[in-house]
Design a protein around this motif. Sequence first.
Motif, PDB file in Angstrom:
ATOM      1  N   GLY A  42      85.137  44.743  47.080  1.00  0.00           N
ATOM      2  CA  GLY A  42      85.774  46.051  47.046  1.00  0.00           C
ATOM      3  C   GLY A  42      85.758  46.763  45.712  1.00  0.00           C
ATOM      4  N   GLY A  43      85.238  46.124  44.666  1.00  0.00           N
ATOM      5  CA  GLY A  43      85.114  46.788  43.377  1.00  0.00           C
ATOM      6  C   GLY A  43      86.404  46.929  42.602  1.00  0.00           C
ATOM      7  N   TRP A  44      87.398  46.087  42.902  1.00  0.00           N
ATOM      8  CA  TRP A  44      88.654  46.081  42.145  1.00  0.00           C
ATOM      9  C   TRP A  44      88.554  45.048  41.032  1.00  0.00           C
ATOM     10  N   CYS A  45      88.454  45.474  39.801  1.00  0.00           N
ATOM     11  CA  CYS A  45      88.571  44.560  38.660  1.00  0.00           C
ATOM     12  C   CYS A  45      90.035  44.608  38.247  1.00  0.00           C
ATOM     13  N   SER A  46      90.840  43.756  38.863  1.00  0.00           N
ATOM     14  CA  SER A  46      92.289  43.860  38.756  1.00  0.00           C
ATOM     15  C   SER A  46      92.879  42.671  38.035  1.00  0.00           C
ATOM     16  N   VAL A  76      91.103  42.356  32.559  1.00  0.00           N
ATOM     17  CA  VAL A  76      90.649  43.657  33.079  1.00  0.00           C
ATOM     18  C   VAL A  76      89.878  44.414  32.002  1.00  0.00           C
ATOM     19  N   ASP A  77      90.439  44.461  30.795  1.00  0.00           N
ATOM     20  CA  ASP A  77      89.752  45.120  29.683  1.00  0.00           C
ATOM     21  C   ASP A  77      88.538  44.322  29.223  1.00  0.00           C
ATOM     22  N   GLU A  78      88.633  42.985  29.259  1.00  0.00           N
ATOM     23  CA  GLU A  78      87.536  42.138  28.784  1.00  0.00           C
ATOM     24  C   GLU A  78      86.268  42.350  29.610  1.00  0.00           C
ATOM     25  N   VAL A  79      86.409  42.521  30.922  1.00  0.00           N
ATOM     26  CA  VAL A  79      85.228  42.762  31.756  1.00  0.00           C
ATOM     27  C   VAL A  79      84.534  44.053  31.336  1.00  0.00           C
ATOM     28  N   GLY A  80      85.305  45.112  31.116  1.00  0.00           N
ATOM     29  CA  GLY A  80      84.708  46.364  30.664  1.00  0.00           C
ATOM     30  C   GLY A  80      84.070  46.238  29.303  1.00  0.00           C
ATOM     31  N   ARG A  81      84.731  45.510  28.399  1.00  0.00           N
ATOM     32  CA  ARG A  81      84.190  45.336  27.052  1.00  0.00           C
ATOM     33  C   ARG A  81      82.900  44.529  27.088  1.00  0.00           C
ATOM     34  N   ALA A  82      82.904  43.432  27.860  1.00  0.00           N
ATOM     35  CA  ALA A  82      81.725  42.574  27.930  1.00  0.00           C
ATOM     36  C   ALA A  82      80.554  43.289  28.599  1.00  0.00           C
ATOM     37  N   ALA A  83      80.828  44.052  29.649  1.00  0.00           N
ATOM     38  CA  ALA A  83      79.754  44.793  30.310  1.00  0.00           C
ATOM     39  C   ALA A  83      79.130  45.804  29.355  1.00  0.00           C
ATOM     40  N   GLY A 342      88.292  38.113  42.665  1.00  0.00           N
ATOM     41  CA  GLY A 342      87.382  37.451  41.753  1.00  0.00           C
ATOM     42  C   GLY A 342      86.674  38.308  40.734  1.00  0.00           C
ATOM     43  N   LEU A 343      86.692  39.634  40.863  1.00  0.00           N
ATOM     44  CA  LEU A 343      85.921  40.441  39.922  1.00  0.00           C
ATOM     45  C   LEU A 343      86.381  40.250  38.484  1.00  0.00           C
ATOM     46  N   SER A 344      87.655  40.081  38.283  1.00  0.00           N
ATOM     47  CA  SER A 344      88.166  39.791  36.949  1.00  0.00           C
ATOM     48  C   SER A 344      88.296  38.288  36.726  1.00  0.00           C
ATOM     49  N   THR A 345      88.778  37.575  37.736  1.00  0.00           N
ATOM     50  CA  THR A 345      89.091  36.159  37.570  1.00  0.00           C
ATOM     51  C   THR A 345      87.846  35.334  37.269  1.00  0.00           C
ATOM     52  N   THR A 346      86.681  35.751  37.781  1.00  0.00           N
ATOM     53  CA  THR A 346      85.437  35.047  37.466  1.00  0.00           C
ATOM     54  C   THR A 346      85.122  35.115  35.979  1.00  0.00           C
ATOM     55  N   ASN A 347      85.420  36.240  35.356  1.00  0.00           N
ATOM     56  CA  ASN A 347      85.176  36.368  33.917  1.00  0.00           C
ATOM     57  C   ASN A 347      86.077  35.409  33.139  1.00  0.00           C
TER      58      ASN A 347
END
Length: 420
Positions: A42-46, A76-83, A342-347
């Motif tokens: 669903g595209g939720w990086c929550s 949540v911020d880390e995924v955006g920063r890493a991407a 999982g979108l955030s939790t996987t990171n």
Amino acid sequence: MIIGGGLTGLWTAYELQKRDPALSIVVLEKEIAGFGASGRNGGWCSALFPASTAALEKRHGREAALAMRRAMVDTVDEVGRAAAEAGIDCDYVRGGTIVYARDEVQWRAAQREVDSAQSYGVDALELWQADRVRARDARGAVYTLACARLHPAKLVRGLARVVEERGASIHESTTVLRWQPGVVETDRGRVRARHIVVALEGYSATVAQTRRRVLPLYSLMIATQPLDAQIWSELGIEHGQTFSDGRNLTIYGQRTADDRIAFGGRGARYHWGSTISPDYDRVDRVFRHLEATLHDLFAALPDLEIEHRWGGPLGVPRDWHASVTYDPQSGIGSAGGYVGDGLSTTNLAGRTLADLITGHETDLTRLPWVGHRSPSWEPEPLRFIGANAGLLAMTAADAEQRITRRPSLVARAMAPLTGH
């Protein structure tokens, strides 16, 4: 050696490369990288975690529960920063989540949720009044900034490209049959490795060694035609925002980068023996229900063309508690059980596994999900009966609340079984 080319495996590879660029990393994937839930969610990086903060506190203590919450919010911020660091354009916008309260029961639950969050002091939730939201019959909403909208397939395919460019080998169309310390057996031969990471999530059910570790629960989605700016204004949803409501049977939506509504939910049944099949990705009854639910949620929506329909399995552990494990003696680690978060939790899992594998003791390796082992699911037919009874119970709970206008007794009875 990483078994599974989804986000858990790829984030682990990415983080290991940062810690030691000289490492030789191999990723084995049965289909293509990102084929599973990593590429079609669903595209939720929550900051959502399958087990609630209260459940974590009861099991692990208050400080451990707070540390887990802080780690999830930070991720949540880390995924955006890493991407961004990796040059991956995945439509990441941190706009937050709106959860509508559409009756008095949901509104009272929303108030309790905000009060609970304030008592823990980590999540900054806002209680929005009715005049600020546009959902049909909404009494108000809970808003949290700790969520970003993104395009999951762009993220996972971009991550696969980056780890390959940095020296990892991704072997797609390779089926893993079994593993033991130092050795992974595949349909294309045997591979030796000092460290093995099992990152199969819902597809763990397809391998004998992990068949009862998680239950593959299907979640399906639809995407509308692009909507014009006036309609979005009437819906009151901005770019980067995700949305849901307070019902018991989960729904989730987002405003995509190209102005569609991507909308999904549970409702597809569990299949005997934890079977996973492409035939289960598309269930017309569920797609029709999602479309009807979307129109029920927003009165301002005109008749819409549904241009895309899809679905797939996610992994549910028996106690609804995600985990990261690593045994330095055997060299085998794993992560999973995200229940759709999982979108955030996987990171976070990838960073944690990288620390564990390289022998670094950090704040991440001390989080309470590290070393947690969920019990196995019951054998059939108990698993089939229980999983589908749970689905029916959540549907019945929503009907019960509409009729009685009181919190559902069915939902209360099910709460301990769903991590709450």
